[in-house]
Design a protein around this motif. Structure first.
Motif, short mmCIF file in Angstrom:
data_model
loop_
_atom_site.label_atom_id
_atom_site.label_comp_id
_atom_site.label_asym_id
_atom_site.label_seq_id
_atom_site.Cartn_x
_atom_site.Cartn_y
_atom_site.Cartn_z
N LYS A 1 0.86 -1.18 0.00
CA LYS A 1 0.00 0.00 0.00
C LYS A 1 0.90 1.23 0.00
CE LYS A 1 -3.92 -2.11 2.47
NZ LYS A 1 -3.41 -3.49 2.36
N LYS A 2 0.31 2.40 -0.17
CA LYS A 2 1.13 3.61 -0.24
C LYS A 2 1.92 3.81 1.05
CE LYS A 2 1.10 8.44 -1.69
NZ LYS A 2 0.30 9.58 -2.20
N SER A 3 1.35 3.39 2.17
CA SER A 3 2.05 3.54 3.45
C SER A 3 3.32 2.68 3.51
CB SER A 3 1.12 3.14 4.60
OG SER A 3 0.69 1.80 4.45
N GLY A 4 3.44 1.72 2.60
CA GLY A 4 4.63 0.87 2.56
C GLY A 4 5.71 1.37 1.62
N LEU A 5 5.48 2.53 1.03
CA LEU A 5 6.45 3.11 0.09
C LEU A 5 7.33 4.15 0.78
CD1 LEU A 5 4.09 3.75 -2.95
CD2 LEU A 5 5.84 1.97 -2.80
#
Length: 706
Positions: free
Chosen positions: A83-87
């Motif tokens: 997810k974006k939080s993992g980027l």
């Protein structure tokens, strides 16, 4: 733009043009979409392996000027669920400017901390060690994956030449080097020296591919891996056999499972000599082909090649010198045979550590094997939790695929031990391990709670799962059991739970439930005999059927579940816990309760007898005595509530208040209260207590043990 999906035989084309159109203009969203598609096909990359990135133009929050920003999978995580939080998001120019302070390969680890000076989005994930590998390449979208088909070529003795010939020079080659800043510079150099290439193969490691758009990168990745896989398949057809052909045949599936159930607890005991481990077993066809082959003896000690593989599987597996059809019933004889094998493995691993360590290397870790191969039967893996054990098995299957492919086209080569050690005991990896949460109180333990699809049993199982245990949910009612399973999977994940339909009056069901625990997790540590029922009748009203049912479920059920579990616990030689959920009725006399009360008394004394016998094996037996646990409990079905209400001269609706008012604490007892008592016994603080009775009844003086 659309691909001809029929061109893909060995990988899955999953791109949905309509879905991608919804994301048009948002390159980061397209990166996440592409990443999830790639991660959904384990032929493209292993769990948690590889990373993906994109470069976009964004406004600098300080200057308002346009700057190039790279979004890349951050440290940890899995592209399949990204997810974006993992980027992580970094300024590209700042990242590349770190070459100005780079002091050379022997100092490259210090560059990781400097990545933080390049962070664009302060709320994004911490950058990973692979960040410069993407940053020094100019492409808008980049995929770095660990596909078995590509690594098979990358790990072949003449992999560089094969890559050149197979792709006509359109795929570059960079020899093995540990991921880091310097490898990023080497990728840039490879591209500079080979302009126009569509990707780069990393020796023994993986694959880099790219494109100007998310879709172009996706298609390029699929096409390159498809070509590798097709090349391997043609080599298999041409050679006619793999791994030197079969040396032996597998046992039939039923017999394989039977041998695995018999052996797993013994292996778990050996592997848990330092830390309690959870097991996983697989007899996957790919595993059987490898472990039954003539080349097993040559290939297994070589170890794996890809860093992602051996970080989770150790440098090499332990191959058991047991016949597939050996009689495993003589546990002492099997342990005597296996002891030298485990001692030899631990000595090998210790020598590997001592030979390769550096002055600043972390201390040696657990020297027991992670992967254990039983020719003709299957593969066992052991780790700190079920997910890690399962993933270790998946990674070793990846390694098998790589060995198979490399042997088919050339000759398999593994990393030198020193290179492997430098990855396994990398200070950056050690720092990552040190940041992980400390194990919970019940981590590494397997719990089987009878009657755990509802009421007290489910509350106990849930408490154990919350505290780190893996649990075997069971119930007579399959529909009720499925509902509990779905609830547990949603809360704790699929690796934390398995199920078994269990009627404790059935010896077949009991043996099957314990076998389920053993196949799923390697054994069993915590048994809670909770299954029960109640019948409230006068002496005259009791029938023989009532009497037999009460004693069959409460007394015989408790005994035979305990008996089956103790057999496994003794094989493990790790001790264990047995908790019997009895009742204050085991001690308190009351009307209309002859069958139930006397069966509960039998349960209580049986607990004492078992505690006396099992102490020498460090198996503790304790009792929890509840009273009047009404919430979600089967005990109140079948007329029990009506019977108790009549006995006490109140209505059914008045029972909870009646029970609470007659206690010293004036408390209503809930399933979670019983669960907390069970955890108090098993959580570690009472590890030297056995034969005890804990009352959880709000305080009923007549039920005090005296």
């Amino acid at each position: 733009m659309s691909a001809n999906t029929t061109q893909f035989k060995h990988v899955s084309y999953l791109w949905d043009e309509a879905k991608a159109a919804e994301l048009a203009g948002d390159e980061v969203a397209l990166l996440i979409y592409r990443s999830n598609l790639l991660g959904a096909d384990l032929r493209l990359t292993n769990y948690g392996g590889g990373n993906t990135s994109c470069k976009v133009i964004d406004k600098d929050p300080l200057t308002g000027k346009d700057v190039e920003v790279m979004w890349i999978k951050g440290s940890g995580g899995d592209i399949g669920t990204l997810k974006k939080s993992g980027l992580a998001a970094l300024y590209v120019d700042r990242l590349r400017s770190l070459t100005n302070v780079y002091r050379g390969i022997e100092f490259e680890d210090e560059m990781v901390a400097l990545f933080n000076h390049s962070i664009f989005d302060l709320d994004s994930k911490a950058p990973s060690i692979d960040t410069p590998l993407h940053g020094f390449l100019p492409f808008k979208h980049i995929d770095h994956l660990h596909p078995d088909a590509a690594i098979a070529i990358a790990a072949a003795k003449d992999g560089e030449q094969i890559t050149k010939e197979l792709f006509g020079g359109t795929i570059g080659w960079v020899g093995w080097q540990r991921p880091g800043f310097d490898l990023g510079l080497q990728l840039k150099e490879c591209l500079d020296n080979n302009p126009g290439i569509r990707g780069i193969m990393l020796g023994s490691h993986g694959l880099f591919t790219w494109g100007d758009t998310a879709y172009e990168s996706y298609i390029n990745t699929l096409e390159v891996i498809e070509k590798c896989a097709e090349y391997l398949e043609q080599s298999y057809i041409k050679n006619g056999s793999v791994f030197g052909g079969a040396k032996l045949e597998s046992l039939p599936e039923t017999d394989r499972k039977k041998q695995a159930v018999a052996l797993a607890p013994i292996l778990r005991g050996f592997c848990s000599s330092a830390t309690k481990m959870i097991g996983h077993f697989t007899d996957d066809a790919r595993v059987l082909e490898y472990i039954n082959s003539n080349d097993l003896e040559r290939l297994a000690p070589m170890g794996t090649s890809c860093p992602d593989h051996f970080l989770r599987t150790k440098i090499s597996p332990l191959v058991l010198e047991l016949g597939a059809g050996d009689d495993l019933s003589d546990v002492d004889a099997i342990k005597a045979k296996l002891t030298p094998a485990f001692e030899a493995y631990r000595a090998m691993y210790t020598d590997y550590y001592n030979t390769c360590k550096h002055p600043n290397s972390p201390a040696i870790r657990d020297a027991n094997p992670v992967v254990i191969l039983y020719p003709g039967v299957g593969m066992f893996t052991f780790a700190k939790d079920k997910q890690t054990a399962r993933v270790a098995a998946e990674f070793y299957i990846n390694a098998i695929n790589v060995m198979k492919g490399a042997e088919a086209i050339s000759e398999y080569t593994s990393l030198p031990h020193q290179e492997a050690f430098d990855i396994e005991y990398w200070l950056l990896e050690e720092a990552k391990l040190q940041r992980m949460p400390k194990p919970k109180a019940l981590s590494g333990r397997v719990a089987l709670v009878t009657g755990s699809a509802g009421g007290i049993g489910k509350a106990i199982a849930k408490k154990f799962a919350e505290e780190g245990a893996v649990v075997v949910l069971n119930d007579m009612n399959a529909e009720r059991l499925q509902g509990a399973y779905d609830e547990f999977v949603k809360q704790f994940g699929k690796d934390a739970v398995t199920t078994a339909v269990l009627d404790v009056t059935s010896e077949t069901d009991i043996q099957a439930a314990v076998a389920t625990a053993t196949l799923a997790f390697g054994g069993v540590d915590l048994i809670v005999n909770n299954a029960g029922l109640s019948i409230s009748k006068t002496i005259a009203g009791h029938t023989e059927k009532d009497w037999d049912l009460l004693y069959d479920v409460l007394v015989k059920g408790q005994f035979f579940v305990t008996q089956a579990a103790v057999d496994v616990m003794k094989k493990q030689a790790m001790g264990g816990d047995i908790i019997n959920i009895v009742s204050k009725n085991a001690l308190v006399s009351g009307p209309n309760n002859a069958g139930y009360g006397s069966a509960k008394a039998a349960q209580l004394h049986l607990s004492r007898l078992n505690a006396a016998e099992l102490g020498a094996d460090r198996i503790r037996v304790n009792v929890v005595n509840p009273d009047a646990v009404i919430s979600d409990s089967n005990i109140w079905a079948g007329g029990w509530a009506e019977g108790r209400a009549k006995a006490y001269g109140v209505t059914v609706e008045e029972l909870p208040a009646y029970y609470a008012k007659r206690t010293l604490l004036n408390e209503v007892i809930l399933p979670v209260d019983i669960a907390n008592a069970c955890f108090a016994i098993t959580g570690g603080l009472l590890s030297k207590s056995t034969g005890n009775v804990i009352n959880v009844d709000g305080g009923v003086a007549a039920g005090f043990v005296r």
